[in-house]
Enzyme design. Structure first.
Site, PDB file in Angstrom:
ATOM      1  N   GLY A  32       0.816  -1.208   0.000  1.00 59.32           N
ATOM      2  CA  GLY A  32       0.000   0.000   0.000  1.00 59.32           C
ATOM      3  C   GLY A  32       0.852   1.262   0.000  1.00 59.32           C
ATOM      4  CG  ASP A  87      -6.963 -12.415   5.186  1.00 60.02           C
ATOM      5  OD1 ASP A  87      -7.512 -11.302   5.289  1.00 60.02           O
ATOM      6  OD2 ASP A  87      -7.383 -13.311   4.446  1.00 60.02           O
ATOM      7  CE1 TYR A  89     -13.418  -4.906   0.089  1.00 58.32           C
ATOM      8  CE2 TYR A  89     -13.998  -2.578   0.074  1.00 58.32           C
ATOM      9  CZ  TYR A  89     -14.148  -3.849  -0.433  1.00 58.32           C
ATOM     10  OH  TYR A  89     -15.022  -4.084  -1.461  1.00 58.32           O
ATOM     11  CB  THR A  90      -8.741   1.471   0.122  1.00 58.84           C
ATOM     12  OG1 THR A  90      -8.013   0.695  -0.839  1.00 58.84           O
ATOM     13  CG2 THR A  90      -7.959   1.535   1.430  1.00 58.84           C
ATOM     14  CG  ASP A 144     -11.830  12.069   4.012  1.00 58.04           C
ATOM     15  OD1 ASP A 144     -10.877  11.321   3.732  1.00 58.04           O
ATOM     16  OD2 ASP A 144     -12.740  12.346   3.201  1.00 58.04           O
ATOM     17  CE1 TYR A 188     -12.043   2.783   3.209  1.00 56.39           C
ATOM     18  CE2 TYR A 188     -12.722   5.090   3.072  1.00 56.39           C
ATOM     19  CZ  TYR A 188     -11.750   4.133   3.294  1.00 56.39           C
ATOM     20  OH  TYR A 188     -10.469   4.534   3.607  1.00 56.39           O
ATOM     21  CD1 TRP A 230      -9.803  13.617  -0.357  1.00 56.33           C
ATOM     22  CD2 TRP A 230      -9.194  15.338  -1.648  1.00 56.33           C
ATOM     23  NE1 TRP A 230     -10.948  14.277  -0.732  1.00 56.33           N
ATOM     24  CE2 TRP A 230     -10.609  15.343  -1.525  1.00 56.33           C
ATOM     25  CE3 TRP A 230      -8.590  16.332  -2.405  1.00 56.33           C
ATOM     26  CZ2 TRP A 230     -11.416  16.308  -2.138  1.00 56.33           C
ATOM     27  CZ3 TRP A 230      -9.390  17.291  -3.013  1.00 56.33           C
ATOM     28  CH2 TRP A 230     -10.782  17.279  -2.886  1.00 56.33           C
TER      29      TRP A 230
END
Length: 291
Positions: free
Chosen positions: A10, A35, A60-61, A101, A124, A149
């Protein structure tokens, strides 16, 4: 100081690897060994590594996909951090957990502070809020860092997408009624390391609190894109004209907060690190991406 970092590939994990300095021994743990949807693997990894501190950065994005994968999003973002924090607590290791955010509904008229009411508007954000709450009641010493962001030289992000699209198009349509604070993952890595180093020198300093850490200043997605292309174009890289559009013209499965601005002053006051102005942080990343 041995630091267990969840994830390996990531943006923040790779930034941490790059920002590592003397006194930091990173152990990056990812699937299949760790995991976040598998509590047994989390507990086993923590016990095997026996870290001095844990950096919880994997998540998880897939914001849109989460709307149809609610159970998986909550397993990884909601339950996983709680298991991780409880395992850390059994070793007496503190945890720095990265959040977002998206825990806010985006209707506020100013930059959000840590004590503003939360109210996520999608799966999310709901799952990330559940993760915050799980860490808070885990019994571990913690700091929760909300950011927004995120971009970097690594992985998939808005900056890389804009540069890729501009290589083939003369004009791009980009949403301009969502406002936020672009944040380099390299700066997030610096912030997390500042917390770890502060705790090493003064255990518990500013602990058991939520902090915001995002780029200083604010913009919208269209102006963010324009800034990317201005930097890239000046260096001979790809550039395109940007046509600002409303959110309604770019429908997505998940709603996005119209206001993602975060007030990072509490972090600066506590740990002595102020988030860089977003344009200044953006320039070296774009320059690096275009070579």
């Amino acid at each position: 100081m041995k630091i267990l970092v969840t994830g390996r590939n990531g943006q923040v994990a790779q930034s941490l690897a790059e920002r590592s300095g003397p006194g930091h021994e990173f152990v990056f743990a990812d699937r299949p060994g760790l995991d976040l949807a598998d509590p047994v693997s989390i507990e086993r990894t923590v016990e095997q590594v026996r870290p001095a501190i844990v950096f919880s950065v994997a998540a998880y994005t897939a914001v849109d996909k989460a709307e149809s994968e609610r159970d998986l999003a909550f397993a990884v973002n909601g339950e996983g951090p709680g298991v991780l924090a409880r395992a850390a607590a059994r070793l007496g290791a503190p945890i720095v957990h990265l959040s977002t955010d998206y825990v806010f509904d985006g209707t506020g008229g100013r930059a959000y502070r840590e004590d503003d009411p939360v109210g996520p508007i999608g799966v999310y954000g709901e799952s990330k809020l559940a993760g915050e709450q799980a860490v808070q009641v885990s019994g571990a010493t913690y700091a929760i860092l909300r950011t927004a962001w995120v971009y970097s030289p690594f992985g998939h992000n808005f900056v890389k997408t804009m540069l890729r699209l501009a290589a083939d198009r003369d004009e791009l349509s980009v949403v301009e009624d969502q406002h936020g604070c672009p944040t380099s993952a390299l700066d997030i890595a610096d912030a997390m390391l500042r917390v770890a180093d502060s705790w090493a020198a003064e255990p518990g300093k500013g602990a058991d609190s939520i902090y915001h850490f995002a780029g200083s200043g604010e913009t919208n997605w269209a102006d963010f894109a324009r800034a990317i292309f201005a930097i890239s174009g000046d260096r001979g890289g790809p550039s395109a004209a940007v046509r600002g559009i409303p959110t309604s013209a770019y429908p997505t499965p998940a709603r996005r907060p119209a206001n993602s601005r975060l007030d990072s002053s509490r972090f600066a006051a506590t740990f002595g690190l102020r988030s860089p102005e977003w344009r200044a942080a953006l320039e070296p990343v774009v320059a690096r991406l275009i070579g």
